[in-house]
Design a protein around this motif. Structure first.
Motif, mmCIF file in Angstrom:
data_model
loop_
_atom_site.group_PDB
_atom_site.id
_atom_site.type_symbol
_atom_site.label_atom_id
_atom_site.label_comp_id
_atom_site.label_asym_id
_atom_site.label_seq_id
_atom_site.Cartn_x
_atom_site.Cartn_y
_atom_site.Cartn_z
ATOM 1 N N CYS A 23 2.512 15.060 50.520
ATOM 2 C CA CYS A 23 1.629 15.063 51.691
ATOM 3 C C CYS A 23 2.342 15.665 52.903
ATOM 4 C CB CYS A 23 1.162 13.647 52.007
ATOM 5 S SG CYS A 23 0.032 13.582 53.399
ATOM 6 N N GLU A 55 1.801 15.186 56.038
ATOM 7 C CA GLU A 55 1.869 14.304 57.206
ATOM 8 C C GLU A 55 3.222 13.603 57.279
ATOM 9 O OE1 GLU A 55 -0.852 15.442 58.874
ATOM 10 O OE2 GLU A 55 -1.625 13.432 59.262
ATOM 11 N N CYS A 90 3.790 10.254 58.366
ATOM 12 C CA CYS A 90 3.637 8.803 58.564
ATOM 13 C C CYS A 90 4.944 8.116 58.149
ATOM 14 C CB CYS A 90 2.478 8.279 57.730
ATOM 15 S SG CYS A 90 0.970 9.262 57.943
ATOM 16 N N TYR A 146 5.991 5.328 57.435
ATOM 17 C CA TYR A 146 6.041 4.232 56.459
ATOM 18 C C TYR A 146 5.817 4.710 55.031
ATOM 19 C CZ TYR A 146 1.113 5.017 57.507
ATOM 20 O OH TYR A 146 -0.103 5.615 57.726
ATOM 21 N N CYS A 147 5.461 5.979 54.857
ATOM 22 C CA CYS A 147 4.837 6.380 53.593
ATOM 23 C C CYS A 147 5.778 7.037 52.592
ATOM 24 C CB CYS A 147 3.659 7.308 53.886
ATOM 25 S SG CYS A 147 2.680 7.645 52.410
ATOM 26 N N GLN A 182 4.802 8.986 50.360
ATOM 27 C CA GLN A 182 4.195 10.215 49.840
ATOM 28 C C GLN A 182 4.353 11.428 50.744
ATOM 29 O OE1 GLN A 182 0.800 9.680 47.293
ATOM 30 N NE2 GLN A 182 0.255 7.833 48.444
ATOM 31 N N SER A 183 5.036 11.231 51.878
ATOM 32 C CA SER A 183 5.220 12.338 52.815
ATOM 33 C C SER A 183 6.312 13.281 52.309
ATOM 34 C CB SER A 183 5.603 11.767 54.177
ATOM 35 O OG SER A 183 6.145 12.776 54.977
ATOM 36 N N ALA A 238 -3.067 11.722 48.503
ATOM 37 C CA ALA A 238 -2.071 12.010 49.540
ATOM 38 C C ALA A 238 -2.392 13.339 50.207
ATOM 39 C CB ALA A 238 -0.677 12.038 48.923
ATOM 40 N N TRP A 239 -3.489 13.339 50.910
ATOM 41 C CA TRP A 239 -3.934 14.525 51.638
ATOM 42 C C TRP A 239 -3.958 14.240 53.128
ATOM 43 C CZ3 TRP A 239 -8.792 15.012 48.047
ATOM 44 C CH2 TRP A 239 -8.442 15.737 46.898
ATOM 45 N N ARG A 272 -0.869 13.885 63.498
ATOM 46 C CA ARG A 272 -2.297 13.766 63.853
ATOM 47 C C ARG A 272 -2.406 12.701 64.938
ATOM 48 N NH1 ARG A 272 -2.461 10.697 58.559
ATOM 49 N NH2 ARG A 272 -2.111 8.644 59.447
#
Ligand code: SAM
Ligand code: DTB
Ligand code: SF4
Length: 325
Positions: free
Chosen positions: A54, A56, A58, A60-61, A63-64, A102-103, A170
């Motif tokens: 992804c 982004e 974020c 905490y993630c 998947q970034s 994860a978009w 974002r």
């Protein structure tokens, strides 16, 4: 009947949030009983249909792409694969099936067509279908609605003030815009947040205030405790106290009496007694199944035992409820 209000002031929310915790639980439990069957818990299953990669940031993630989290990325699953997992989830008592991707945002391409097909087919199985795919235009929301989507998850995550310390790619306004697009398309709104991101109590109060003063309350409010992910900027955050989760859940229950309040990420760290307090405080929904999106969740057998001990029963899907009425 306690009235539904969308005009809460920050002071009112602060007073509720700061109520001594046992009194807060009692008040929340009382309101919970006006609007819900206290022995019913909605059981939801999560599936990451597209994992990792992804763009982004974020913090905490897992998947970034910005962080080295050792996560194995996976392209969008096939419709057949998703259907077979949804079937098992249904057999295990799940009534809501949430597909996550994860978009950053939905694009009008082949993958979106595949998602629409998944929504159609899972919905035909009698499950309430939810998606969480990132930002969405009004037109895309309409297409999802036509395909039979019941709910869309898009979290505020934290307060507007704390937001840019967590995500830079974002804005809070982007989030609110997607939520308005979902609402306008008559899809049920699932929106909540995460605690344990280094925010203050004022930030938590502010996020709850934003949720409770939306033109219409979200039908579902997930309350997540941060699952710290190695490699992310928040990997060293201390564990969230169960009492903080209970306070968030109870305040959400009092502010938004009709909403399903979901004890979401972080449940794996709780024992049965702690979860029981969350249910008493007004949580009436959980994610079941061995995995959330990318991190482990409570074992199914343990959850089954918990339901027996606490004498809780899975709630039937809204669709079936409407047909029965
Ligand atoms: N990419 C989409 C988006 O961000 O809206 C959908 C998937 S995203 C993983 C869904 C939500 O999961 C996030 O908004 C966040 O609230 C929650 N989440 C993600 N990682 C988490 C973590 N490590 N701990 C707790 N909650 C998390
Ligand atoms: C929500 O509020 N929590 C869920 C769901 N909505 C999509 C996601 C939790 C993810 C926890 C971390 C992971 O498994 O990657
Ligand atoms: Fe991407 Fe969603 Fe993770 Fe943010 S929370 S990095 S948007 S998958």
């Amino acid at each position: 009947m306690t009235p539904i209000r969308n005009d809460w002031t920050v002071e009112e929310v602060t007073d509720i949030y700061n109520t001594p915790v046992l009194e807060l639980i009692y008040k929340a439990a009382t309101i919970h009983r006006e609007y819900h069957q206290p022995d019913e818990i909605q059981v939801c299953t999560l599936l990451s249909v597209k994992t990792g990669g992804c763009p982004e940031d974020c913090s905490y993630c897992s998947q970034s792409v910005k962080y080295n989290t050792n996560l194995k990325a996976h392209k969008l699953m096939s419709v057949e694969e998703v259907l077979s997992i949804a079937k098992t989830a249904k057999e295990n008592g799940s009534t809501r099936f949430c597909m996550g991707a994860a978009w950053r945002e939905v694009r009008d391409n082949k993958d979106f067509e595949k998602i629409l097909q998944m929504v159609r087919s899972v919905s035909e199985m009698g499950l309430e279908v939810c998606c969480t795919l990132g930002m969405l235009t009004g037109e895309q929301a309409m297409k999802l609605k036509e395909a039979g989507l019941h709910a869309y998850n898009h979290n505020l995550d934290t307060s507007e003030q704390h937001y840019n310390k967590i995500i830079s790619t974002r804005t809070y306004r982007d989030r609110l815009e997607t939520l308005a697009n979902v609402r306008n398309s008559k899809i049920s709104v699932c929106c909540g947040g995460i605690i344990g991101l280094g925010e203050t109590h004022e930030d938590r109060i502010s996020m709850l205030h934003t949720l409770a003063t939306l033109p219409e309350h979200p039908e579902s409010v997930p309350v997540n405790a941060l699952v710290p992910i190695e490699g992310t900027p928040l990997e060293q955050q201390p564990k969230v106290s169960v009492w903080d989760m209970i306070r968030m859940i109870a305040t959400a229950r009092i502010l938004m009496p009709k909403a399903m309040v979901r004890l979401s990420a972080g449940r794996i760290k709780m024992n049965m007694e702690e979860q029981a307090l969350c249910f008493l405080a007004g949580a009436n929904s959980i994610f079941a199944g061995d995995k959330l999106l990318t991190t482990p969740n409570n074992e199914m057998d343990e959850d089954k035992k918990m339901f027996q001990t606490l004498q809780l029963k899975p709630r039937v899907p809204n669709k079936v409820k409407q047909e029965q009425e």
